[in-house]
Design a protein around this motif. Structure first.
Motif, PDB file in Angstrom:
ATOM      1  N   VAL A 195      -1.485   0.630  -4.722  1.00  0.00           N
ATOM      2  CA  VAL A 195      -1.469   0.476  -6.149  1.00  0.00           C
ATOM      3  C   VAL A 195      -1.745   1.640  -6.905  1.00  0.00           C
ATOM      4  O   VAL A 195      -1.175   2.241  -7.837  1.00  0.00           O
ATOM      5  N   GLY A 196      -2.645   2.451  -6.433  1.00  0.00           N
ATOM      6  CA  GLY A 196      -3.236   3.746  -6.862  1.00  0.00           C
ATOM      7  C   GLY A 196      -2.425   5.165  -6.675  1.00  0.00           C
ATOM      8  O   GLY A 196      -2.071   5.829  -7.707  1.00  0.00           O
ATOM      9  N   GLU A 197      -2.008   5.141  -5.418  1.00  0.00           N
ATOM     10  CA  GLU A 197      -1.301   6.630  -5.050  1.00  0.00           C
ATOM     11  C   GLU A 197       0.065   6.499  -4.573  1.00  0.00           C
ATOM     12  O   GLU A 197       0.815   7.460  -4.684  1.00  0.00           O
ATOM     13  N   TRP A 198       0.781   5.265  -4.661  1.00  0.00           N
ATOM     14  CA  TRP A 198       2.122   5.222  -4.281  1.00  0.00           C
ATOM     15  C   TRP A 198       2.839   6.087  -5.170  1.00  0.00           C
ATOM     16  O   TRP A 198       4.104   6.857  -4.819  1.00  0.00           O
ATOM     17  N   SER A 234      11.048  -0.342  -0.409  1.00  0.00           N
ATOM     18  CA  SER A 234      10.198   0.611  -0.010  1.00  0.00           C
ATOM     19  C   SER A 234       9.204  -0.284   1.089  1.00  0.00           C
ATOM     20  O   SER A 234       9.167  -1.287   1.045  1.00  0.00           O
ATOM     21  N   THR A 235       8.814   0.716   1.962  1.00  0.00           N
ATOM     22  CA  THR A 235       7.863  -0.147   3.363  1.00  0.00           C
ATOM     23  C   THR A 235       6.893   0.821   3.651  1.00  0.00           C
ATOM     24  O   THR A 235       7.038   2.055   3.664  1.00  0.00           O
ATOM     25  N   LEU A 236       5.846   0.305   4.111  1.00  0.00           N
ATOM     26  CA  LEU A 236       4.688   1.002   4.590  1.00  0.00           C
ATOM     27  C   LEU A 236       4.292   0.587   6.059  1.00  0.00           C
ATOM     28  O   LEU A 236       3.974  -0.643   6.166  1.00  0.00           O
ATOM     29  N   THR A 237       4.361   1.322   6.845  1.00  0.00           N
ATOM     30  CA  THR A 237       3.949   0.957   8.237  1.00  0.00           C
ATOM     31  C   THR A 237       2.682   1.776   8.494  1.00  0.00           C
ATOM     32  O   THR A 237       2.702   3.100   8.609  1.00  0.00           O
ATOM     33  N   ILE A 241      -5.875  -0.347   1.898  1.00  0.00           N
ATOM     34  CA  ILE A 241      -4.301   0.089   2.027  1.00  0.00           C
ATOM     35  C   ILE A 241      -3.643  -0.522   0.607  1.00  0.00           C
ATOM     36  O   ILE A 241      -2.965  -0.111   0.067  1.00  0.00           O
ATOM     37  N   LEU A 242      -4.071  -1.736   0.001  1.00  0.00           N
ATOM     38  CA  LEU A 242      -3.880  -2.136  -1.238  1.00  0.00           C
ATOM     39  C   LEU A 242      -4.166  -1.327  -2.167  1.00  0.00           C
ATOM     40  O   LEU A 242      -3.230  -0.825  -3.166  1.00  0.00           O
ATOM     41  N   GLU A 254      -9.461   3.452  10.781  1.00  0.00           N
ATOM     42  CA  GLU A 254      -8.805   2.334  10.557  1.00  0.00           C
ATOM     43  C   GLU A 254      -8.894   1.957   9.039  1.00  0.00           C
ATOM     44  O   GLU A 254      -9.925   1.533   8.866  1.00  0.00           O
ATOM     45  N   PRO A 255      -7.880   1.921   8.363  1.00  0.00           N
ATOM     46  CA  PRO A 255      -7.895   1.380   6.923  1.00  0.00           C
ATOM     47  C   PRO A 255      -7.908  -0.283   6.824  1.00  0.00           C
ATOM     48  O   PRO A 255      -7.211  -0.805   7.619  1.00  0.00           O
ATOM     49  N   SER A 256      -8.982  -0.695   5.897  1.00  0.00           N
ATOM     50  CA  SER A 256      -9.002  -2.108   5.749  1.00  0.00           C
ATOM     51  C   SER A 256      -7.679  -2.545   4.911  1.00  0.00           C
ATOM     52  O   SER A 256      -7.044  -1.788   4.204  1.00  0.00           O
ATOM     53  N   ASP A 257      -7.511  -3.992   4.926  1.00  0.00           N
ATOM     54  CA  ASP A 257      -6.366  -4.361   3.967  1.00  0.00           C
ATOM     55  C   ASP A 257      -6.707  -3.998   2.459  1.00  0.00           C
ATOM     56  O   ASP A 257      -5.498  -3.589   1.618  1.00  0.00           O
ATOM     57  N   GLU A 258      -8.105  -4.012   2.071  1.00  0.00           N
ATOM     58  CA  GLU A 258      -8.059  -3.631   0.607  1.00  0.00           C
ATOM     59  C   GLU A 258      -7.869  -2.103   0.513  1.00  0.00           C
ATOM     60  O   GLU A 258      -7.328  -1.824  -0.675  1.00  0.00           O
TER      61      GLU A 258
END
Length: 139
Positions: free
Chosen positions: A51-54, A7-10, A46-47, A40-44
């Motif tokens: 973790v929660g929605e993937w 899996s990749t997220l761009t 995105i993480l 613009e999403p922060s790194d947190e």
């Protein structure tokens, strides 16, 4: 039996919103999902999303649609070929998968709308039938 999963997220800016393109390959099947973040999403953020929605992302949607039967009419075949040539070619596999997913969603919602219309028409008919029955009985 071993299944490979990748899996990749761009995350990119599409000119208006920040969008995530999640690509997923599982057992030879390629799936993609598009996520609109807005600002613009922060790194947190995105993480937290990963973790929660993937797990809730619909990469593959429904099963792939069956190929349509070839037409016996040569004029129809020529029209279909011309229409296919006029359609713009999608550049990447991800774009093609997103287009197929949108088309499947569109087909599903159209089917649901027609089913809802038919149910409403049936309810109206039933209401008219009951009203006629009551008039016939003299109420």
């Amino acid at each position: 039996m071993q299944i490979s999963v990748s899996s990749t997220l761009t995350v990119y800016h599409d000119g208006q919103f920040w969008v995530g393109l999640a690509e997923h390959v599982e057992g030879g099947r390629y799936g993609v999902a598009r996520i609109v973040f807005g600002a613009e999403p922060s790194d947190e953020e995105i993480l937290r999303f990963v973790v929660g929605e993937w797990a809730r992302l619909a990469f593959f949607g429904d099963e792939p649609a069956e190929a349509s039967k070839p037409a016996r009419n040569p004029k129809r075949r020529a029209r279909e070929a011309a229409k296919a040539l006029k359609r713009p070619a999608m550049g990447t596999k991800a774009q093609q998968a997103l287009a197929a997913q949108r088309e499947a969603i569109k087909q599903g919602s159209a089917h649901a709308r027609s089913r809802c219309r038919a149910e409403e028409a049936e309810a109206r008919f039933e209401q008219r039938r009951l009203k006629r029955k009551q008039k016939h009985r003299g109420h």
